[in-house]
Write a protein that holds these residues in place. Structure first.
Motif, mmCIF file in Angstrom:
data_model
loop_
_atom_site.group_PDB
_atom_site.id
_atom_site.type_symbol
_atom_site.label_atom_id
_atom_site.label_comp_id
_atom_site.label_asym_id
_atom_site.label_seq_id
_atom_site.Cartn_x
_atom_site.Cartn_y
_atom_site.Cartn_z
ATOM 1 N N LYS A 1 -9.830 -1.026 -5.204
ATOM 2 C CA LYS A 1 -8.380 -1.239 -5.317
ATOM 3 C C LYS A 1 -7.783 -1.511 -3.935
ATOM 4 N N SER B 1 -5.304 -0.142 -2.577
ATOM 5 C CA SER B 1 -4.952 1.120 -1.900
ATOM 6 C C SER B 1 -6.159 1.746 -1.203
ATOM 7 N N THR B 2 -7.331 1.608 -1.820
ATOM 8 C CA THR B 2 -8.554 2.139 -1.199
ATOM 9 C C THR B 2 -8.847 1.380 0.095
ATOM 10 N N TYR C 1 -0.481 -1.399 0.783
ATOM 11 C CA TYR C 1 -1.467 -1.965 -0.157
ATOM 12 C C TYR C 1 -1.394 -3.487 -0.274
ATOM 13 N N PRO D 1 -4.842 -8.207 -5.301
ATOM 14 C CA PRO D 1 -5.661 -7.697 -6.409
ATOM 15 C C PRO D 1 -6.099 -8.815 -7.341
ATOM 16 N N GLY E 1 -11.273 -6.083 -8.640
ATOM 17 C CA GLY E 1 -11.247 -5.758 -7.212
ATOM 18 C C GLY E 1 -10.103 -6.409 -6.468
ATOM 19 N N THR E 2 -10.365 -6.734 -5.214
ATOM 20 C CA THR E 2 -9.309 -7.224 -4.322
ATOM 21 C C THR E 2 -9.868 -8.306 -3.402
ATOM 22 N N GLU F 1 -14.735 3.634 -4.118
ATOM 23 C CA GLU F 1 -14.144 3.319 -5.423
ATOM 24 C C GLU F 1 -15.050 3.799 -6.559
ATOM 25 N N GLU G 1 -14.240 6.673 -9.555
ATOM 26 C CA GLU G 1 -14.316 6.367 -10.990
ATOM 27 C C GLU G 1 -15.137 7.394 -11.747
#
Lengths: 142, 106
Positions: free
Chosen positions: A15, A17-18, A67, A95, A99-100, B101, B105
């Motif tokens: 994501k 944010s990650t 983000y 995004p 994923g991104t 990630e 999850e």
């Protein structure tokens, strides 16, 4: 080409944010970029990254849009050709399914817009950019 | 980490920066270059040696003289270095973020 600059795109199965936290959290930044870092993740906040115990990157956050986007200046402490404040890194996070997309652009800052950095660099230096653009013979196919 | 430290060293001296400026306008012999500087011939040779090591300058050897010229490839090194730098680091970032990630999850 009038500037030194590169663009990169990479798809990350995570994501925004990650991914974002790897640019704003010093401990996480050090996992992928450098050995030690001091970050002030706010507009005009300072960046100091010790890459290898010898080469130090200094910069300033210009944009922190959670983000989505991070922009910061970038340069090597003590370097004439790539001094602090002479280049800018623009990170955009978009995004997509699963994923991104991370878009990175690292380009030189026009001399007239450069900030005078405490590292102290000489404004009169003929910068690499000038050499590249002079009469069009350098930086293009021979 | 800095792929071509010689480039940074080469740029750190005002005489060498001026030499690069002069060579932008065309090839020069060491003698031609010396006449533009108030430093000794051996100092000019030393500076040229540094520029050669940084691969910013090349030399053509003739019978009685050495002719120096600007190497555009040398200047492209910085661009290449920057690209390689980010390729290497973004690959690691991708692995870390994806691992984090996956953990989230679970």
């Amino acid at each position: 080409m009038s500037d030194v600059g590169i663009k990169r795109e990479i798809f990350i199965e995570a994501k925004p944010s990650t991914i974002f936290s790897y640019f704003t959290d010093a401990a996480k930044l050090c996992l992928w970029l450098g050995q030690q870092a001091k970050l002030e993740p706010a507009e005009s906040g300072r960046i100091e990254i010790d890459m290898n115990g010898h080469d130090i990157v200094l910069g300033t956050f210009k944009t922190i849009d959670p983000y989505e986007r991070i922009v910061f200046t970038w340069g090597w402490k003590g370097s004439d050709v790539h001094p602090p404040g002479s280049s800018i890194v623009d990170i955009a996070l978009k995004p997509d399914a699963g994923g991104t997309w991370l878009h990175l652009q690292h380009s030189s800052v026009p001399e007239s817009e450069r900030e005078c950095h405490e590292d102290g660099w000489n404004r009169n230096l003929p910068q690499l950019r000038d050499v590249l653009t002079n009469d069009g013979t350098i930086g293009q196919g021979a | 980490m800095l792929m071509n430290n010689h480039i940074f060293t080469a740029f750190s001296d005002p005489n060498r920066r001026r030499m690069l400026d002069i060579l932008k306008h065309g090839k020069r012999t060491a003698g031609d270059l010396s006449s533009s500087f108030d430093i000794s011939g051996s100092a000019v040779s030393q500076h040229l040696k540094v520029l050669l090591q940084a691969r910013l300058v090349g030399v053509e050897k003739r019978k009685n003289s050495r002719i120096y010229y600007l190497r555009k490839e040398g200047f492209e090194d910085l661009q290449q270095y920057l690209g390689q730098f980010w390729d290497d680091h973004l690959t690691v970032l991708k692995q870390l973020a994806e691992a984090e990630e996956r953990e989230k999850e679970q």
